[in-house]
Scaffold this active site. Structure first.
Site, PDB file in Angstrom:
ATOM      1  CG  ASP A  61      64.045   0.117 -24.777  1.00 32.84           C
ATOM      2  OD1 ASP A  61      64.408   0.089 -25.975  1.00 32.84           O
ATOM      3  OD2 ASP A  61      63.089   0.799 -24.371  1.00 32.84           O
TER       4      ASP A  61
ATOM      5  CG  ASP B  55      63.327   1.355 -30.002  1.00 31.46           C
ATOM      6  OD1 ASP B  55      63.826   1.015 -28.914  1.00 31.46           O
ATOM      7  OD2 ASP B  55      62.111   1.574 -30.150  1.00 31.46           O
TER       8      ASP B  55
END
Length: 502
Positions: free
Chosen positions: A389, A199
Protein backbone atom coordinates in the site's frame (compact mmCIF):
# COMPACT_ATOMS: atom_id res chain seq x y z
CA UNK A 1 -17.86 15.12 25.02
CA UNK A 2 -16.11 18.37 24.29
CA UNK A 3 -12.61 16.99 24.74
CA UNK A 4 -13.18 14.68 21.81
CA UNK A 5 -12.88 17.45 19.26
CA UNK A 6 -9.20 18.09 19.81
CA UNK A 7 -8.19 14.46 20.05
CA UNK A 8 -10.33 13.40 17.11
CA UNK A 9 -8.27 15.77 15.05
CA UNK A 10 -5.05 14.49 16.57
CA UNK A 11 -5.95 10.98 15.48
CA UNK A 12 -5.50 12.07 11.90
CA UNK A 13 -1.73 11.68 12.02
CA UNK A 14 -0.05 11.84 8.65
CA UNK A 15 -1.73 11.15 5.35
CA UNK A 16 0.07 13.08 2.65
CA UNK A 17 0.70 16.77 2.26
CA UNK A 18 1.72 18.32 -1.02
CA UNK A 19 1.93 21.78 -2.46
CA UNK A 20 -0.05 23.58 -5.11
CA UNK A 21 3.00 25.59 -6.10
CA UNK A 22 4.57 23.19 -8.60
CA UNK A 23 2.29 23.16 -11.60
CA UNK A 24 4.86 22.76 -14.37
CA UNK A 25 4.10 19.09 -14.84
CA UNK A 26 3.26 19.11 -18.54
CA UNK A 27 3.83 15.82 -20.36
CA UNK A 28 6.70 15.40 -22.74
CA UNK A 29 5.25 15.39 -26.28
CA UNK A 30 5.01 11.94 -27.77
CA UNK A 31 2.96 10.62 -30.70
CA UNK A 32 -0.25 9.03 -29.40
CA UNK A 33 0.17 6.13 -31.82
CA UNK A 34 3.29 4.93 -30.03
CA UNK A 35 2.02 5.27 -26.47
CA UNK A 36 1.80 2.04 -24.49
CA UNK A 37 2.32 3.47 -21.04
CA UNK A 38 2.44 6.80 -19.25
CA UNK A 39 5.08 7.73 -16.69
CA UNK A 40 4.72 10.36 -13.97
CA UNK A 41 8.01 11.20 -12.19
CA UNK A 42 7.98 12.00 -8.48
CA UNK A 43 9.02 15.23 -6.80
CA UNK A 44 10.17 15.67 -3.25
CA UNK A 45 8.76 17.97 -0.61
CA UNK A 46 10.44 18.65 2.71
CA UNK A 47 8.57 19.98 5.67
CA UNK A 48 9.72 20.92 9.16
CA UNK A 49 7.51 19.73 11.99
CA UNK A 50 7.93 20.39 15.70
CA UNK A 51 6.20 17.19 16.74
CA UNK A 52 7.63 14.53 19.01
CA UNK A 53 8.47 11.40 16.97
CA UNK A 54 6.78 9.05 19.44
CA UNK A 55 3.52 10.98 19.15
CA UNK A 56 3.82 10.85 15.37
CA UNK A 57 4.47 7.12 15.68
CA UNK A 58 1.21 6.66 17.58
CA UNK A 59 -0.63 8.56 14.88
CA UNK A 60 0.93 6.22 12.30
CA UNK A 61 -0.08 3.20 14.40
CA UNK A 62 -3.66 4.44 14.76
CA UNK A 63 -3.89 5.15 11.06
CA UNK A 64 -2.38 1.79 10.14
CA UNK A 65 -4.76 -0.07 12.43
CA UNK A 66 -7.79 1.64 10.93
CA UNK A 67 -6.55 1.08 7.41
CA UNK A 68 -5.69 -2.58 7.99
CA UNK A 69 -9.08 -3.24 9.58
CA UNK A 70 -10.81 -1.77 6.56
CA UNK A 71 -8.62 -3.73 4.16
CA UNK A 72 -9.17 -7.03 5.96
CA UNK A 73 -12.94 -6.55 6.36
CA UNK A 74 -12.81 -6.35 10.15
CA UNK A 75 -14.41 -3.89 12.53
CA UNK A 76 -12.39 -0.69 12.78
CA UNK A 77 -11.13 0.39 16.21
CA UNK A 78 -13.42 2.95 17.79
CA UNK A 79 -12.58 6.62 18.07
CA UNK A 80 -12.61 6.19 21.85
CA UNK A 81 -10.01 3.41 21.64
CA UNK A 82 -7.77 5.44 19.35
CA UNK A 83 -8.12 8.44 21.65
CA UNK A 84 -7.02 6.37 24.63
CA UNK A 85 -4.00 5.09 22.73
CA UNK A 86 -2.99 8.60 21.74
CA UNK A 87 -3.56 9.93 25.26
CA UNK A 88 -1.30 7.20 26.67
CA UNK A 89 1.39 8.20 24.21
CA UNK A 90 1.10 11.90 25.07
CA UNK A 91 1.29 11.00 28.76
CA UNK A 92 4.44 8.93 28.17
CA UNK A 93 6.10 11.80 26.29
CA UNK A 94 4.88 14.89 28.14
CA UNK A 95 3.63 13.56 31.47
CA UNK A 96 0.40 14.38 33.24
CA UNK A 97 0.88 18.13 32.80
CA UNK A 98 1.30 17.77 29.04
CA UNK A 99 -1.70 15.48 28.77
CA UNK A 100 -3.86 17.86 30.77
CA UNK A 101 -2.76 20.74 28.54
CA UNK A 102 -3.73 18.79 25.42
CA UNK A 103 -7.06 17.72 26.87
CA UNK A 104 -7.81 21.30 27.82
CA UNK A 105 -6.82 22.69 24.43
CA UNK A 106 -3.62 24.34 25.65
CA UNK A 107 -5.69 26.38 28.05
CA UNK A 108 -7.83 28.19 25.51
CA UNK A 109 -11.57 28.54 25.71
CA UNK A 110 -13.91 25.94 24.25
CA UNK A 111 -15.05 28.49 21.68
CA UNK A 112 -11.58 28.18 20.15
CA UNK A 113 -11.82 24.41 19.65
CA UNK A 114 -12.21 24.75 15.87
CA UNK A 115 -8.91 26.58 15.66
CA UNK A 116 -7.27 23.86 17.73
CA UNK A 117 -8.64 21.12 15.55
CA UNK A 118 -7.16 22.75 12.46
CA UNK A 119 -3.87 23.07 14.27
CA UNK A 120 -3.93 19.46 15.38
CA UNK A 121 -4.85 17.76 12.14
CA UNK A 122 -2.35 15.56 10.30
CA UNK A 123 0.52 17.73 11.55
CA UNK A 124 0.31 16.26 15.03
CA UNK A 125 0.83 17.78 18.45
CA UNK A 126 3.55 20.40 18.84
CA UNK A 127 5.98 19.50 21.60
CA UNK A 128 5.19 22.80 23.31
CA UNK A 129 2.50 25.41 22.73
CA UNK A 130 4.54 28.14 21.14
CA UNK A 131 3.18 29.79 18.03
CA UNK A 132 0.02 30.58 16.11
CA UNK A 133 -1.49 28.07 13.73
CA UNK A 134 0.97 27.15 11.01
CA UNK A 135 3.70 29.53 12.10
CA UNK A 136 6.11 26.70 12.97
CA UNK A 137 5.70 24.97 9.61
CA UNK A 138 8.14 26.71 7.28
CA UNK A 139 9.44 24.42 4.55
CA UNK A 140 12.76 24.06 2.79
CA UNK A 141 12.52 24.30 -0.98
CA UNK A 142 14.86 22.03 -2.92
CA UNK A 143 15.11 22.54 -6.66
CA UNK A 144 15.95 20.09 -9.39
CA UNK A 145 18.40 17.44 -8.21
CA UNK A 146 18.82 19.12 -4.86
CA UNK A 147 21.91 21.16 -5.70
CA UNK A 148 20.12 24.42 -4.94
CA UNK A 149 18.00 25.32 -1.96
CA UNK A 150 16.07 28.26 -0.60
CA UNK A 151 14.37 28.89 2.69
CA UNK A 152 10.67 28.61 1.86
CA UNK A 153 8.50 31.37 3.23
CA UNK A 154 5.32 29.48 2.43
CA UNK A 155 3.79 26.76 4.54
CA UNK A 156 4.16 24.01 2.00
CA UNK A 157 6.92 24.29 -0.61
CA UNK A 158 7.40 21.53 -3.15
CA UNK A 159 10.54 20.44 -4.92
CA UNK A 160 10.55 20.83 -8.69
CA UNK A 161 10.86 17.44 -10.36
CA UNK A 162 13.95 16.34 -12.21
CA UNK A 163 13.53 16.10 -15.96
CA UNK A 164 11.63 12.85 -16.55
CA UNK A 165 13.51 9.90 -17.97
CA UNK A 166 10.50 8.49 -19.84
CA UNK A 167 7.90 9.89 -22.21
CA UNK A 168 4.68 11.51 -20.99
CA UNK A 169 5.99 12.41 -17.56
CA UNK A 170 4.66 14.58 -14.74
CA UNK A 171 5.78 15.29 -11.19
CA UNK A 172 4.85 13.31 -8.11
CA UNK A 173 5.74 14.81 -4.73
CA UNK A 174 7.27 13.09 -1.75
CA UNK A 175 5.95 14.67 1.40
CA UNK A 176 8.16 15.30 4.43
CA UNK A 177 10.18 12.24 5.46
CA UNK A 178 8.87 9.84 2.81
CA UNK A 179 5.31 9.74 4.10
CA UNK A 180 3.49 9.92 0.77
CA UNK A 181 3.41 10.45 -2.98
CA UNK A 182 1.29 12.54 -5.38
CA UNK A 183 1.06 13.68 -8.99
CA UNK A 184 -0.43 16.54 -11.02
CA UNK A 185 -3.48 15.60 -13.10
CA UNK A 186 -5.38 17.97 -15.38
CA UNK A 187 -9.14 18.24 -14.87
CA UNK A 188 -12.03 20.17 -16.40
CA UNK A 189 -12.41 22.53 -19.37
CA UNK A 190 -10.29 24.57 -19.61
CA UNK A 191 -7.92 22.06 -17.99
CA UNK A 192 -6.34 22.97 -14.67
CA UNK A 193 -3.73 21.15 -12.62
CA UNK A 194 -4.90 19.29 -9.53
CA UNK A 195 -2.31 17.73 -7.25
CA UNK A 196 -3.52 14.28 -6.35
CA UNK A 197 -2.42 11.67 -3.81
CA UNK A 198 -1.64 8.35 -5.52
CA UNK A 199 -2.94 5.51 -3.33
CA UNK A 200 -2.68 1.82 -4.20
CA UNK A 201 -4.84 0.99 -1.16
CA UNK A 202 -8.14 2.53 -2.29
CA UNK A 203 -10.14 2.74 -5.51
CA UNK A 204 -11.88 6.11 -5.77
CA UNK A 205 -10.86 9.37 -7.47
CA UNK A 206 -12.13 12.60 -5.97
CA UNK A 207 -11.32 16.30 -5.70
CA UNK A 208 -12.99 19.04 -3.70
CA UNK A 209 -16.20 20.58 -5.00
CA UNK A 210 -16.51 24.32 -5.60
CA UNK A 211 -18.89 24.59 -2.65
CA UNK A 212 -16.89 22.21 -0.44
CA UNK A 213 -17.40 22.55 3.33
CA UNK A 214 -15.10 21.34 6.07
CA UNK A 215 -16.56 19.04 8.68
CA UNK A 216 -14.91 21.42 11.10
CA UNK A 217 -16.82 24.40 9.71
CA UNK A 218 -15.92 26.83 6.97
CA UNK A 219 -14.43 26.09 3.59
CA UNK A 220 -11.99 23.41 2.47
CA UNK A 221 -8.75 25.37 2.48
CA UNK A 222 -6.60 26.93 -0.20
CA UNK A 223 -7.08 24.17 -2.74
CA UNK A 224 -8.20 23.80 -6.33
CA UNK A 225 -11.87 22.90 -6.65
CA UNK A 226 -13.95 21.54 -9.52
CA UNK A 227 -17.48 22.39 -10.54
CA UNK A 228 -19.70 24.10 -13.12
CA UNK A 229 -18.21 27.54 -12.44
CA UNK A 230 -14.71 26.44 -13.40
CA UNK A 231 -15.38 23.73 -16.00
CA UNK A 232 -17.72 23.88 -18.98
CA UNK A 233 -17.54 20.08 -19.38
CA UNK A 234 -18.62 19.40 -15.78
CA UNK A 235 -21.74 17.21 -15.48
CA UNK A 236 -23.22 16.77 -12.02
CA UNK A 237 -25.47 14.01 -10.73
CA UNK A 238 -27.48 13.41 -7.59
CA UNK A 239 -25.69 10.15 -6.82
CA UNK A 240 -23.90 10.38 -3.45
CA UNK A 241 -20.63 8.79 -2.38
CA UNK A 242 -18.64 8.59 0.85
CA UNK A 243 -15.11 7.27 1.38
CA UNK A 244 -13.41 6.69 4.74
CA UNK A 245 -9.63 6.33 4.95
CA UNK A 246 -7.16 5.44 7.69
CA UNK A 247 -7.27 9.14 8.46
CA UNK A 248 -10.26 11.23 7.55
CA UNK A 249 -13.22 10.91 5.23
CA UNK A 250 -14.97 12.73 2.41
CA UNK A 251 -18.50 12.70 1.04
CA UNK A 252 -20.07 14.24 -2.01
CA UNK A 253 -21.60 13.42 -5.38
CA UNK A 254 -20.62 11.51 -8.50
CA UNK A 255 -19.82 13.68 -11.53
CA UNK A 256 -18.46 13.40 -15.04
CA UNK A 257 -15.74 15.64 -16.41
CA UNK A 258 -12.66 15.53 -18.61
CA UNK A 259 -9.39 14.50 -17.02
CA UNK A 260 -5.94 14.22 -18.53
CA UNK A 261 -3.17 12.02 -17.16
CA UNK A 262 0.18 12.95 -18.70
CA UNK A 263 -1.41 13.84 -22.01
CA UNK A 264 -3.85 10.92 -22.17
CA UNK A 265 -7.35 12.36 -22.27
CA UNK A 266 -10.27 10.65 -20.56
CA UNK A 267 -13.32 12.62 -21.62
CA UNK A 268 -16.43 12.46 -19.43
CA UNK A 269 -14.67 10.30 -16.85
CA UNK A 270 -16.79 9.36 -13.84
CA UNK A 271 -15.44 10.25 -10.38
CA UNK A 272 -16.42 12.24 -7.32
CA UNK A 273 -16.35 15.78 -5.99
CA UNK A 274 -16.26 16.17 -2.22
CA UNK A 275 -18.92 18.42 -0.73
CA UNK A 276 -17.74 17.68 2.81
CA UNK A 277 -14.16 16.93 3.86
CA UNK A 278 -12.80 16.08 7.29
CA UNK A 279 -10.10 18.41 8.57
CA UNK A 280 -7.48 15.89 7.42
CA UNK A 281 -8.23 17.00 3.86
CA UNK A 282 -9.75 20.45 4.31
CA UNK A 283 -7.12 21.97 6.58
CA UNK A 284 -5.26 25.03 5.36
CA UNK A 285 -1.95 23.21 5.88
CA UNK A 286 -3.08 20.24 3.78
CA UNK A 287 -2.50 21.49 0.26
CA UNK A 288 -3.36 18.50 -1.91
CA UNK A 289 -6.55 18.70 -3.91
CA UNK A 290 -7.77 15.12 -3.96
CA UNK A 291 -6.92 11.45 -4.08
CA UNK A 292 -6.64 8.80 -6.79
CA UNK A 293 -7.26 5.23 -5.67
CA UNK A 294 -5.38 2.66 -7.76
CA UNK A 295 -6.57 -0.59 -6.25
CA UNK A 296 -9.19 -2.57 -8.22
CA UNK A 297 -12.55 -0.96 -8.93
CA UNK A 298 -14.34 -3.75 -7.06
CA UNK A 299 -13.44 -1.65 -4.01
CA UNK A 300 -14.83 1.59 -5.41
CA UNK A 301 -17.42 3.28 -3.21
CA UNK A 302 -18.37 5.26 -6.32
CA UNK A 303 -18.86 2.00 -8.25
CA UNK A 304 -16.89 3.23 -11.23
CA UNK A 305 -13.69 2.37 -13.06
CA UNK A 306 -10.39 3.56 -11.68
CA UNK A 307 -8.42 5.84 -14.02
CA UNK A 308 -6.03 3.05 -15.07
CA UNK A 309 -8.95 0.75 -15.87
CA UNK A 310 -10.61 3.52 -17.88
CA UNK A 311 -7.37 4.28 -19.74
CA UNK A 312 -7.03 0.62 -20.71
CA UNK A 313 -10.69 0.32 -21.70
CA UNK A 314 -10.33 3.37 -23.95
CA UNK A 315 -7.24 1.91 -25.59
CA UNK A 316 -5.04 4.76 -24.38
CA UNK A 317 -2.66 2.31 -22.69
CA UNK A 318 -2.05 -1.29 -23.63
CA UNK A 319 -2.57 -2.83 -20.19
CA UNK A 320 -4.27 -1.82 -16.94
CA UNK A 321 -0.91 -1.69 -15.16
CA UNK A 322 0.34 0.86 -12.64
CA UNK A 323 4.02 0.80 -11.63
CA UNK A 324 5.75 2.70 -8.86
CA UNK A 325 9.34 3.79 -8.36
CA UNK A 326 9.19 5.92 -5.22
CA UNK A 327 12.23 7.82 -4.09
CA UNK A 328 13.79 8.48 -0.71
CA UNK A 329 14.26 11.92 0.80
CA UNK A 330 17.70 11.02 2.15
CA UNK A 331 19.00 10.19 -1.35
CA UNK A 332 18.26 13.73 -2.53
CA UNK A 333 17.60 12.46 -6.07
CA UNK A 334 13.95 13.36 -6.52
CA UNK A 335 13.71 10.61 -9.14
CA UNK A 336 10.55 8.71 -8.24
CA UNK A 337 7.98 7.89 -10.92
CA UNK A 338 4.56 6.36 -11.33
CA UNK A 339 3.92 4.69 -14.68
CA UNK A 340 0.52 4.01 -16.21
CA UNK A 341 0.25 1.18 -18.73
CA UNK A 342 3.43 -0.83 -18.18
CA UNK A 343 6.77 -1.19 -16.41
CA UNK A 344 9.70 1.16 -16.97
CA UNK A 345 12.55 -1.32 -17.36
CA UNK A 346 15.18 1.39 -16.91
CA UNK A 347 14.25 1.56 -13.23
CA UNK A 348 14.87 -2.06 -12.16
CA UNK A 349 17.00 -5.13 -12.68
CA UNK A 350 14.91 -7.43 -14.91
CA UNK A 351 16.68 -10.50 -13.53
CA UNK A 352 15.07 -9.80 -10.16
CA UNK A 353 11.53 -9.24 -11.46
CA UNK A 354 9.02 -11.60 -9.89
CA UNK A 355 5.27 -11.70 -10.52
CA UNK A 356 2.89 -13.25 -8.01
CA UNK A 357 -0.90 -13.68 -7.81
CA UNK A 358 -3.02 -11.17 -5.95
CA UNK A 359 -4.57 -13.21 -3.13
CA UNK A 360 -6.96 -10.51 -1.95
CA UNK A 361 -10.60 -11.11 -2.91
CA UNK A 362 -11.81 -7.57 -2.21
CA UNK A 363 -9.62 -5.66 -4.63
CA UNK A 364 -6.59 -4.64 -2.56
CA UNK A 365 -3.10 -5.68 -3.67
CA UNK A 366 -2.01 -8.55 -1.42
CA UNK A 367 0.66 -11.21 -1.98
CA UNK A 368 1.90 -14.29 -0.19
CA UNK A 369 5.07 -13.47 1.72
CA UNK A 370 7.49 -16.39 1.70
CA UNK A 371 9.84 -15.31 4.46
CA UNK A 372 11.06 -12.49 6.69
CA UNK A 373 14.78 -12.41 7.44
CA UNK A 374 17.05 -10.25 9.59
CA UNK A 375 20.70 -10.14 8.55
CA UNK A 376 20.04 -13.16 6.38
CA UNK A 377 18.62 -15.25 9.22
CA UNK A 378 15.08 -16.56 8.85
CA UNK A 379 12.72 -15.37 11.58
CA UNK A 380 10.46 -18.38 11.07
CA UNK A 381 7.48 -16.25 10.06
CA UNK A 382 5.85 -18.47 7.44
CA UNK A 383 2.45 -18.31 5.78
CA UNK A 384 2.14 -14.55 6.00
CA UNK A 385 0.55 -12.26 3.44
CA UNK A 386 1.31 -8.61 2.78
CA UNK A 387 -1.01 -5.88 1.54
CA UNK A 388 1.24 -3.54 -0.46
CA UNK A 389 0.00 0.00 0.00
CA UNK A 390 1.62 3.24 -1.19
CA UNK A 391 -0.82 5.13 1.04
CA UNK A 392 0.66 3.69 4.24
CA UNK A 393 3.95 5.07 5.53
CA UNK A 394 5.14 2.31 7.87
CA UNK A 395 4.94 -1.49 8.01
CA UNK A 396 2.22 -2.77 10.35
CA UNK A 397 2.65 -6.39 11.45
CA UNK A 398 0.82 -8.56 14.00
CA UNK A 399 2.24 -7.92 17.47
CA UNK A 400 4.03 -11.25 17.80
CA UNK A 401 5.54 -10.93 14.33
CA UNK A 402 6.78 -7.39 14.99
CA UNK A 403 8.32 -8.56 18.26
CA UNK A 404 10.04 -11.49 16.51
CA UNK A 405 11.59 -9.20 13.90
CA UNK A 406 12.86 -6.70 16.46
CA UNK A 407 14.20 -9.48 18.72
CA UNK A 408 16.67 -10.23 15.92
CA UNK A 409 17.78 -6.58 15.55
CA UNK A 410 20.61 -5.63 17.94
CA UNK A 411 19.57 -2.83 20.27
CA UNK A 412 15.88 -2.86 19.32
CA UNK A 413 13.34 -2.46 22.11
CA UNK A 414 9.58 -2.34 22.51
CA UNK A 415 8.18 0.98 23.67
CA UNK A 416 5.36 -0.85 25.44
CA UNK A 417 2.65 0.73 23.32
CA UNK A 418 2.90 -1.15 20.03
CA UNK A 419 5.93 0.65 18.63
CA UNK A 420 9.62 -0.16 18.71
CA UNK A 421 12.87 1.74 18.89
CA UNK A 422 16.27 0.79 17.54
CA UNK A 423 19.67 2.44 17.18
CA UNK A 424 19.68 5.15 14.53
CA UNK A 425 23.05 3.71 13.49
CA UNK A 426 21.64 0.22 12.91
CA UNK A 427 23.02 -1.73 9.99
CA UNK A 428 20.44 -4.49 10.35
CA UNK A 429 19.11 -5.79 7.06
CA UNK A 430 15.44 -6.76 7.23
CA UNK A 431 14.24 -8.44 4.04
CA UNK A 432 10.84 -9.63 2.81
CA UNK A 433 10.63 -12.46 0.29
CA UNK A 434 8.00 -12.70 -2.44
CA UNK A 435 7.93 -15.27 -5.21
CA UNK A 436 11.29 -16.64 -4.10
CA UNK A 437 13.02 -13.23 -4.42
CA UNK A 438 14.24 -11.38 -1.33
CA UNK A 439 13.99 -7.58 -1.11
CA UNK A 440 15.97 -5.82 1.60
CA UNK A 441 14.88 -2.71 3.49
CA UNK A 442 17.53 0.00 3.66
CA UNK A 443 18.55 0.54 7.33
CA UNK A 444 17.80 4.24 6.84
CA UNK A 445 14.16 3.34 6.21
CA UNK A 446 14.11 0.95 9.15
CA UNK A 447 15.41 3.72 11.46
CA UNK A 448 12.46 5.90 10.55
CA UNK A 449 13.08 9.02 12.67
CA UNK A 450 15.34 9.98 15.60
CA UNK A 451 13.52 10.24 18.92
CA UNK A 452 15.72 13.23 19.74
CA UNK A 453 16.43 15.42 16.72
CA UNK A 454 19.55 16.67 18.49
CA UNK A 455 20.90 13.13 18.82
CA UNK A 456 20.79 11.51 15.36
CA UNK A 457 23.19 8.82 16.60
CA UNK A 458 20.85 7.81 19.43
CA UNK A 459 17.62 5.83 19.26
CA UNK A 460 15.18 6.00 16.36
CA UNK A 461 11.55 5.07 15.93
CA UNK A 462 11.38 1.81 13.98
CA UNK A 463 9.67 1.75 10.60
CA UNK A 464 8.04 -1.55 11.58
CA UNK A 465 5.26 -1.35 14.14
CA UNK A 466 2.55 -3.65 15.45
CA UNK A 467 -1.19 -3.80 14.94
CA UNK A 468 -3.77 -6.44 15.75
CA UNK A 469 -6.69 -5.34 13.59
CA UNK A 470 -5.93 -7.48 10.54
CA UNK A 471 -5.58 -11.25 10.40
CA UNK A 472 -3.09 -13.07 12.62
CA UNK A 473 -0.84 -13.61 9.60
CA UNK A 474 -1.58 -10.45 7.63
CA UNK A 475 0.84 -7.54 7.24
CA UNK A 476 0.22 -4.03 5.92
CA UNK A 477 3.39 -3.09 4.03
CA UNK A 478 3.83 0.55 3.19
CA UNK A 479 6.52 2.88 1.96
CA UNK A 480 9.20 1.78 4.43
CA UNK A 481 9.46 -1.31 2.22
CA UNK A 482 8.21 0.03 -1.11
CA UNK A 483 11.03 2.58 -1.36
CA UNK A 484 13.31 -0.43 -1.77
CA UNK A 485 11.63 -2.17 -4.69
CA UNK A 486 10.00 -1.46 -8.03
CA UNK A 487 6.29 -2.21 -7.49
CA UNK A 488 3.73 -2.92 -10.21
CA UNK A 489 0.07 -3.98 -10.25
CA UNK A 490 -1.89 -5.53 -13.13
CA UNK A 491 -5.68 -5.38 -12.93
CA UNK A 492 -6.32 -7.62 -15.93
CA UNK A 493 -4.07 -10.45 -14.78
CA UNK A 494 -4.77 -9.80 -11.08
CA UNK A 495 -1.06 -9.95 -10.27
CA UNK A 496 1.62 -7.95 -8.48
CA UNK A 497 5.24 -7.60 -9.54
CA UNK A 498 8.35 -6.59 -7.60
CA UNK A 499 11.92 -6.05 -8.71
CA UNK A 500 15.15 -4.65 -7.30
CA UNK A 501 15.85 -1.04 -8.17
CA UNK A 502 18.88 0.08 -10.17
Amino acid sequence: MQLQLSFSALLAGFVLVLSLQVLDAAPIPNPRSSVSMVTLPLKRMEQVRNVHPLILLQQHINRGNRRLARMSGRTEPSVEFLERELQKRVYAVEGSEGLERRLNGNGVSRSEENTLEKRYNRFGIPEKPKSPVGADSLAVLKKGNGTGSNAGQQKNSVAIANTPTANNSLGLDIEAQDVGYLAAVQMGTPPRDFLILMDSGSADLWVGAENCQSQNGGGCGNHNFLGPQSSTSFEASQVPFKVTYGTGQVSGTIVQDNINIAGLALDAHTFGVALVESVDFSGARTPFDGLMGLAQSTLSEQQTLTPIEALAQAGLVTDAIVSYKISRLADNKNDGEITFGGLDETKFDPKTLTTVPNVNKQGFWEANMDAVTVNGKDTGLKGRTAILDTGTTLIVAPASDAAAVHAAIPGAQSDGQGGFTLPCTTTASVALTFGGQSYSIDPRDLAFQPIDANDPQGDCVSGITSGNIGGAQEWLVGDVFLKNAYFSTDVTKNTLSLAKLV
